[in-house]
Design a protein around this motif. Structure first.
Motif, PDB file in Angstrom:
ATOM      1  N   ASN A  35       0.821  -1.210   0.000  1.00 47.95           N
ATOM      2  CA  ASN A  35       0.000   0.000   0.000  1.00 47.95           C
ATOM      3  C   ASN A  35       0.859   1.267   0.000  1.00 47.95           C
ATOM      4  O   ASN A  35       0.578   2.212  -0.737  1.00 47.95           O
ATOM      5  N   ALA A  36       1.882   1.287   0.846  1.00 47.58           N
ATOM      6  CA  ALA A  36       2.770   2.453   0.858  1.00 47.58           C
ATOM      7  C   ALA A  36       3.406   2.654  -0.510  1.00 47.58           C
ATOM      8  O   ALA A  36       3.448   3.782  -1.037  1.00 47.58           O
ATOM      9  N   LEU A  37       3.874   1.575  -1.087  1.00 49.45           N
ATOM     10  CA  LEU A  37       4.470   1.663  -2.423  1.00 49.45           C
ATOM     11  C   LEU A  37       3.446   2.116  -3.455  1.00 49.45           C
ATOM     12  O   LEU A  37       3.746   2.923  -4.343  1.00 49.45           O
ATOM     13  N   GLY A  38       2.219   1.594  -3.341  1.00 48.45           N
ATOM     14  CA  GLY A  38       1.182   1.948  -4.305  1.00 48.45           C
ATOM     15  C   GLY A  38       0.801   3.413  -4.248  1.00 48.45           C
ATOM     16  O   GLY A  38       0.662   4.070  -5.285  1.00 48.45           O
ATOM     17  N   TRP A  39       0.637   3.952  -3.040  1.00 48.48           N
ATOM     18  CA  TRP A  39       0.306   5.368  -2.915  1.00 48.48           C
ATOM     19  C   TRP A  39       1.439   6.247  -3.440  1.00 48.48           C
ATOM     20  O   TRP A  39       1.195   7.275  -4.098  1.00 48.48           O
ATOM     21  N   LEU A  40       2.683   5.838  -3.193  1.00 47.48           N
ATOM     22  CA  LEU A  40       3.820   6.605  -3.708  1.00 47.48           C
ATOM     23  C   LEU A  40       3.898   6.518  -5.224  1.00 47.48           C
ATOM     24  O   LEU A  40       4.126   7.528  -5.909  1.00 47.48           O
ATOM     25  N   GLN A  41       3.710   5.325  -5.767  1.00 47.66           N
ATOM     26  CA  GLN A  41       3.770   5.167  -7.216  1.00 47.66           C
ATOM     27  C   GLN A  41       2.664   5.961  -7.900  1.00 47.66           C
ATOM     28  O   GLN A  41       2.883   6.592  -8.946  1.00 47.66           O
ATOM     29  N   LEU A  42       1.485   5.950  -7.304  1.00 53.28           N
ATOM     30  CA  LEU A  42       0.365   6.688  -7.872  1.00 53.28           C
ATOM     31  C   LEU A  42       0.682   8.182  -7.939  1.00 53.28           C
ATOM     32  O   LEU A  42       0.224   8.888  -8.840  1.00 53.28           O
ATOM     33  N   ALA A  43       1.485   8.664  -6.985  1.00 46.04           N
ATOM     34  CA  ALA A  43       1.876  10.079  -6.961  1.00 46.04           C
ATOM     35  C   ALA A  43       3.130  10.359  -7.792  1.00 46.04           C
ATOM     36  O   ALA A  43       3.577  11.503  -7.855  1.00 46.04           O
ATOM     37  N   GLY A  44       3.718   9.317  -8.373  1.00 52.70           N
ATOM     38  CA  GLY A  44       4.929   9.506  -9.166  1.00 52.70           C
ATOM     39  C   GLY A  44       6.191   9.600  -8.349  1.00 52.70           C
ATOM     40  O   GLY A  44       7.238  10.011  -8.856  1.00 52.70           O
ATOM     41  N   THR A  46      -1.635  18.774 -10.986  1.00 56.73           N
ATOM     42  CA  THR A  46      -1.380  17.898 -12.124  1.00 56.73           C
ATOM     43  C   THR A  46      -2.471  16.847 -12.242  1.00 56.73           C
ATOM     44  O   THR A  46      -3.123  16.481 -11.254  1.00 56.73           O
ATOM     45  N   PRO A  47      -2.697  16.306 -13.437  1.00 57.65           N
ATOM     46  CA  PRO A  47      -3.643  15.205 -13.585  1.00 57.65           C
ATOM     47  C   PRO A  47      -3.270  14.008 -12.707  1.00 57.65           C
ATOM     48  O   PRO A  47      -4.149  13.309 -12.206  1.00 57.65           O
ATOM     49  N   GLN A  48      -1.974  13.795 -12.522  1.00 57.03           N
ATOM     50  CA  GLN A  48      -1.533  12.682 -11.688  1.00 57.03           C
ATOM     51  C   GLN A  48      -2.007  12.855 -10.250  1.00 57.03           C
ATOM     52  O   GLN A  48      -2.467  11.899  -9.613  1.00 57.03           O
ATOM     53  N   TRP A  49      -1.925  14.097  -9.721  1.00 54.73           N
ATOM     54  CA  TRP A  49      -2.381  14.313  -8.340  1.00 54.73           C
ATOM     55  C   TRP A  49      -3.903  14.219  -8.252  1.00 54.73           C
ATOM     56  O   TRP A  49      -4.439  13.724  -7.258  1.00 54.73           O
ATOM     57  N   SER A  50      -4.603  14.651  -9.280  1.00 55.20           N
ATOM     58  CA  SER A  50      -6.058  14.487  -9.284  1.00 55.20           C
ATOM     59  C   SER A  50      -6.428  13.009  -9.240  1.00 55.20           C
ATOM     60  O   SER A  50      -7.382  12.617  -8.551  1.00 55.20           O
ATOM     61  N   THR A  51      -5.689  12.182  -9.954  1.00 52.41           N
ATOM     62  CA  THR A  51      -5.929  10.736  -9.896  1.00 52.41           C
ATOM     63  C   THR A  51      -5.647  10.202  -8.502  1.00 52.41           C
ATOM     64  O   THR A  51      -6.387   9.349  -7.987  1.00 52.41           O
ATOM     65  N   TRP A  52      -4.579  10.710  -7.883  1.00 48.98           N
ATOM     66  CA  TRP A  52      -4.256  10.295  -6.515  1.00 48.98           C
ATOM     67  C   TRP A  52      -5.417  10.633  -5.585  1.00 48.98           C
ATOM     68  O   TRP A  52      -5.833   9.802  -4.766  1.00 48.98           O
ATOM     69  N   LEU A  53      -5.973  11.832  -5.716  1.00 49.21           N
ATOM     70  CA  LEU A  53      -7.086  12.238  -4.872  1.00 49.21           C
ATOM     71  C   LEU A  53      -8.338  11.417  -5.156  1.00 49.21           C
ATOM     72  O   LEU A  53      -9.129  11.129  -4.239  1.00 49.21           O
ATOM     73  N   ASP A  54      -8.534  11.008  -6.409  1.00 49.96           N
ATOM     74  CA  ASP A  54      -9.677  10.151  -6.728  1.00 49.96           C
ATOM     75  C   ASP A  54      -9.592   8.829  -5.963  1.00 49.96           C
ATOM     76  O   ASP A  54     -10.597   8.341  -5.429  1.00 49.96           O
ATOM     77  N   GLN A  55      -8.411   8.253  -5.915  1.00 52.43           N
ATOM     78  CA  GLN A  55      -8.253   6.988  -5.189  1.00 52.43           C
ATOM     79  C   GLN A  55      -8.346   7.191  -3.687  1.00 52.43           C
ATOM     80  O   GLN A  55      -8.857   6.334  -2.964  1.00 52.43           O
TER      81      GLN A  55
END
Length: 394
Positions: free
Chosen positions: A51-60, A230-239
């Motif tokens: 999970n820690a890795l996933g949240w970090l990867q999702l944020a780039g 960034t779109p990437q952070w918006s995706t992070w917030l969606d999750q």
């Protein structure tokens, strides 16, 4: 003049409120993340690491190391909070399944290495069980002298528990580890070997920090604070929103309403803001103590003789000698002698504070009693709404 950097090590067990803390951390540009440790707790350690890795990867942020930690407590069987955080520990969020690998260095060794790399400077933040840090003390007993200050999310003082009738989850998961950590860091403070008492944020204080659907919607909105999101952070917030939907449902089932107590991000934010204020005001050290707290970690008189510790900047020595203190942000606190109940048949894992001095022991912890939750939540909202790219205002 460049803004001082804050080296910080985070030990967590993601966990939904841990994920919010991770997101907040990524939004603080003046923080150098010395490492992230994952512990068993809210889910098995293999899952919390993913999970820690996933949240970090999702944020780039594939540059940040995640160190897998203990898979069980020191002296009892492991239990997990899957009904609270979901089968994966991330609620309904869908995190990347492949990609970022964990570090080859385990959490205990990572704690020790980070403290040695930043002697007298590292901020330690513990928002999961204390097992990793307790094991790190076996590897490096000088951790209470090496770490600038430790902030702990855990405990319930004279309060109904969220695990057993009188106990809080992180401490209950590994009472022996919590006892060992409080004893080591508290004794270093009492002896004058460390300038600060460890900070404990118990649930009777942190339950005031409540996430609601309305606040979450504000975080996700594109207002004046987020023109460069960034779109990437918006995706992070969606999750994150998907994870929080599960958390809201759990709290409603548990009788609290459709909301969520988010303990962990407050403790992390308080640690960061405390470090900022200590640097800005120069208020470093203990109140009411005429000993130079720098001397206790920087000379040959005591156990710590590492050359790197004695290399702290001379101008800080003068500041530390004044014996000033910096308050814990957004909080009212008090100091008391604290211990962990290890043998009670009904109360094992309970945190006990000697408010009246009946033990005749000196205070070994600074306990947060009340939190200005709205002020902190506004800070959290601003940080997550902006996304990575700059620290928010306190």
């Amino acid at each position: 003049m460049p803004q001082p950097r804050i080296p910080l090590f985070l030990d967590c067990d993601p966990g939904i409120d841990d994920a919010i803390a991770l997101g907040y951390l990524l939004c603080q540009d003046d923080v150098d993340i010395a490492g992230i440790a994952a512990s068993g707790g809210n889910a098995p350690v293999e899952q919390t690491t993913r999970n820690a890795l996933g949240w970090l990867q999702l944020a780039g942020r594939t540059d940040i190391c995640v160190h897998p930690g203990a898979d069980r407590p020191l002296a009892q069987d492991a239990d997990y909070a899957l009904e609270t955080h979901g089968e994966t520990g991330a609620g309904y969020a869908r995190l990347p399944l492949e990609g970022l690998p964990p570090s080859d260095t385990d959490a205990a060794h990572a704690w020790a290495a980070a403290a040695r790399a930043h002697p007298g400077e590292l901020i330690g933040v513990l928002v999961g069980p204390a097992t990793n840090l307790a094991l790190a003390l076996d590897l490096e007993p000088r951790l209470p002298q090496l770490i600038r200050r430790l902030f702990i999310m855990g405990g319930a003082f004279n309060y109904r528990g969220n695990t057993r009738p009188t106990t809080e989850w992180n401490v209950t998961w590994d009472p022996e580890a919590a006892s060992r950590v409080i004893a080591a860091f508290g004794q270093a403070y009492i002896a004058g070997d460390a300038p600060y008492a460890p900070v404990m944020a118990p649930i009777e204080a942190t339950e005031a920090v409540v996430m609601t659907p309305e606040r979450l919607a504000k975080i996700r909105s594109r207002g004046d604070l987020s023109p460069n999101r960034t779109p990437q952070w918006s995706t992070w917030l969606d999750q994150l929103a998907a994870a929080l939907r599960f958390y809201f449902e759990f709290h409603e089932w548990d009788g609290h309403g459709y909301l969520a107590h988010i303990h962990d991000p407050y403790v992390l934010a308080a640690a960061i803001e405390w470090a900022r204020q200590a640097e800005t005001t120069g208020k470093v050290g203990r109140a009411g103590n005429d000993r130079d707290p720098f001397t206790t970690i920087a000379t040959d008189e005591l156990r710590v003789s590492d050359e790197s510790i004695r290399a702290v900047e001379p101008d800080r020595r003068e500041v530390m000698a004044r014996g000033d203190t910096t308050p814990v942000p957004w909080a009212e606190t008090t100091q008391a002698a604290v211990d962990i109940e290890l043998t009670g048949t009904l109360t094992r894992g309970e945190t006990v504070a000697d408010w009246l001095g009946r033990w005749n022991r000196p205070a070994n912890a600074e306990i947060i009693r009340r939190i200005d939750a709205e002020s902190f939540l506004d800070n959290l909202t601003e940080a997550l709404q902006k996304g990575p790219g700059g620290p928010t205002q306190p």
